[in-house]
Enzyme design. Sequence first.
Site, PDB file in Angstrom:
ATOM      1  N   ARG A  81       0.848  -1.220  -0.078  1.00  0.00           N
ATOM      2  CA  ARG A  81      -0.048  -0.121  -0.198  1.00  0.00           C
ATOM      3  C   ARG A  81       0.796   1.223  -0.264  1.00  0.00           C
ATOM      4  NH1 ARG A  81      -2.768  -3.650  -1.266  1.00  0.00           N
ATOM      5  NH2 ARG A  81      -4.841  -4.493  -0.057  1.00  0.00           N
ATOM      6  N   HIS A  82       0.239   2.488  -0.061  1.00  0.00           N
ATOM      7  CA  HIS A  82       0.875   3.672  -0.103  1.00  0.00           C
ATOM      8  C   HIS A  82       0.926   4.095   1.456  1.00  0.00           C
ATOM      9  CE1 HIS A  82       1.828   7.881  -0.730  1.00  0.00           C
ATOM     10  NE2 HIS A  82       2.000   7.656  -1.947  1.00  0.00           N
TER      11      HIS A  82
END
Length: 396
Positions: free
Chosen positions: A228-229
């Site tokens: 994920r970011h």
Amino acid sequence: MVSTPALEGLRVVAFELAAAGPFATLMLADMGAEVIKVERPGEGDPIRSWDAVVKGLSSGFVWLNRRKRSVALDVSTAGGREAMLRLVDSADVFVTNFGPGVADRLGFGYDVVSKRNVRLIYCSVTGYGLDGPYRDEKAFDLLIQGESGVILATGYPDKPAKVSVPISDIAAGMYAALGVMLALYQRERTGLGQLIDIAMFDSMLSWLGYFPHHYWHAGEEPERVGMRHHYIVPYGPYLARDGKYVNLASGSSAQWETFCRNVIERPELLTDPRFTSAPLRRAERGALERIVEDVLLTRDAADWLIRLRAHRLPCGEVRGIAETLAHPQVAARRLIREVESPVGPLPTIESPLRLSNSPIAMGPLQALGQDTEMVLREIGYDDAGLAALRRDNAIP
């Protein structure tokens, strides 16, 4: 108009090994520079022996060393040192990624060669640079990723990970090639070369992006978030019903609204007080990720990609190497090319540089020492001089 490679006529002498220096000189070679790679007789660049998967050749060597002339020269001998100095006298650029002080001890450090060739651009690529308390520390990509904060910011909450490709070498090599080009441009005005000091550590520090700002201004160490970011949610690959991943990004409030309303058809998320802003969505990452993951599992990946693309949202597949090499964009842009080598034609990934009037100068992979005699004759050695070098064991 007849086009020529941008760096045609430029001579680069490369006293290099492994990856960082060779990546820099590969970029210069692809743009037309003549790169003369100086290697130890009999052994060559250590990366030649890392594996033998390419018809007996090393994958790393094949990756980094096309279109370079190979000179086998023992620079620890008196004759070899003199030959190296004469090579550097003939060069526009000298690139080395041996440790600090190695070239100096061998007699062709910057202070010596810059007096002999005032136009020479001398590029040193090391782990930590030419000064500082870590100057003489050993430097491999793994170690630099650890020292520069990359490993502890990568992976999953319960386990850190290194980036799979040697990004410290690649980053330093890119900055080295850029530094050479800047120095060449400046030389056009001044007539003088200069010393370029590139460190793998410095290069990775500059790649930390927004992480230092979160530490300086919010006291935050980056949490590990897997695929994920760190600061944008939802953002990343999500598993679909058929076991394939869908890569998607919701990088703005407009994209978030479109994603909720039109793609996953969950408009109530737009008014959920937990998710009404990007900082809130980040703070409630766990809850929001579970919702998105559950929704994405209700359809196949291809169905989600159709929906995402229909609404012009950022999305894509998550491909393995085989799928990537078969990517339609790879074929359309002819990104896989063949080069000649001692074991026959080999596929390789072409340079990503695209200049409208400067073609990429793809060239062959040379056997160890293949160009030794020819290159030495070009800098003034005759039969007697070559024989003397052989007696000195400076060349094979």
